[in-house]
Write an enzyme that holds these catalytic residues in place. Structure first.
Site, PDB file in Angstrom:
ATOM      1  N   GLY A  46      50.106  32.408  47.171  1.00  0.00           N
ATOM      2  CA  GLY A  46      49.626  33.081  48.373  1.00  0.00           C
ATOM      3  C   GLY A  46      48.970  34.392  47.990  1.00  0.00           C
ATOM      4  CD  GLN A  51      49.003  40.066  47.472  1.00  0.00           C
ATOM      5  OE1 GLN A  51      48.849  39.055  48.152  1.00  0.00           O
ATOM      6  NE2 GLN A  51      49.747  40.088  46.387  1.00  0.00           N
ATOM      7  CB  CYS A  94      54.673  39.743  45.001  1.00  0.00           C
ATOM      8  SG  CYS A  94      53.278  40.443  45.888  1.00  0.00           S
ATOM      9  CG  LEU A  95      49.614  36.765  42.613  1.00  0.00           C
ATOM     10  CD1 LEU A  95      48.263  36.240  43.057  1.00  0.00           C
ATOM     11  CD2 LEU A  95      49.940  36.290  41.201  1.00  0.00           C
ATOM     12  CG  HIS A 136      55.476  37.063  50.233  1.00  0.00           C
ATOM     13  ND1 HIS A 136      56.389  37.316  49.235  1.00  0.00           N
ATOM     14  CD2 HIS A 136      54.311  37.618  49.806  1.00  0.00           C
ATOM     15  CE1 HIS A 136      55.796  38.008  48.263  1.00  0.00           C
ATOM     16  NE2 HIS A 136      54.532  38.198  48.578  1.00  0.00           N
ATOM     17  CD  GLU A 137      50.919  35.814  50.726  1.00  0.00           C
ATOM     18  OE1 GLU A 137      50.202  36.836  50.687  1.00  0.00           O
ATOM     19  OE2 GLU A 137      51.588  35.429  49.755  1.00  0.00           O
ATOM     20  CG  HIS A 140      51.246  41.002  51.013  1.00  0.00           C
ATOM     21  ND1 HIS A 140      51.513  42.065  50.178  1.00  0.00           N
ATOM     22  CD2 HIS A 140      51.589  39.898  50.315  1.00  0.00           C
ATOM     23  CE1 HIS A 140      52.006  41.603  49.029  1.00  0.00           C
ATOM     24  NE2 HIS A 140      52.067  40.289  49.092  1.00  0.00           N
TER      25      HIS A 140
HETATM   26 ZN   LIG Z   1      52.860  39.056  47.656  1.00  0.00          ZN
END
Ligand SMILES: [Zn+2]
Length: 171
Positions: A46, A51, A94-95, A136-137, A140
């Protein structure tokens, strides 16, 4: 398609709420495609636009585990309509928080509404990994990271480890 550069915590973009998209046009479609490519390149499931430093309510997700048959989902202005009372806990990464994983407890099911890449209103109901990933997204987009769901102690341990890694990478 160009790869976009990932923002890593504590980048201020990651703690800033994103603005809704007014119109799903060609630029938005291109950005969603670039986000997907960036997500696949970094082995994520995701990615939210903040991000990659863009404060718009855009998310891409693909939880399929077979790279040969991708199942991308592109979400514009996603909003949560309903979540279950029952919670479940999944190990999340998470990236933007590289190489750090922690169990996060969230509602087990989520029902969301969003615009697709053609600007049409759609709904998804998901459970398991999909429900966790969607929540989660959307977090963000509201400026929240998964580590913000942890205890202050666990969160500071992860941030300290990350600072060490950054120093190491800079050498
Ligand atoms: Zn993330």
């Amino acid at each position: 398609m160009p790869l976009l550069s990932l923002r890593i915590a504590p980048d201020p973009c990651l703690s800033t709420p994103s603005r809704p998209v007014d119109e799903v046009d060609q630029d938005i479609r291109k950005l969603l495609d670039d986000m997907l490519e960036t997500m696949y390149e970094n082995n994520g499931c995701g990615l939210a636009a903040n991000q990659v430093g863009i404060l718009k309510r855009l998310v891409v997700i693909d939880i399929s585990d077979n790279p040969a048959s991708p199942k991308p989902i592109k979400l514009v202005n996603p909003e949560i309509l309903w979540v279950s009372e029952e919670e479940t806990s999944i190990s999340e990464g998470c990236l933007s928080v590289p190489d750090q994983y922690a169990e996060v407890s969230r509602p087990a099911e989520a029902h969301i509404r969003y615009l697709d890449e053609n600007g049409c209103s759609q709904e998804i109901k998901g459970d398991g990994l999909l429900a966790a990933c969607i929540q989660h997204e959307i977090d963000h987009l509201n400026g929240t990271l998964f580590i913000d769901h942890l205890s202050a102690l666990k969160r500071s341990l992860i941030l300290r480890k990350m600072q060490k890694q950054l120093k190491y990478r800079a050498l």
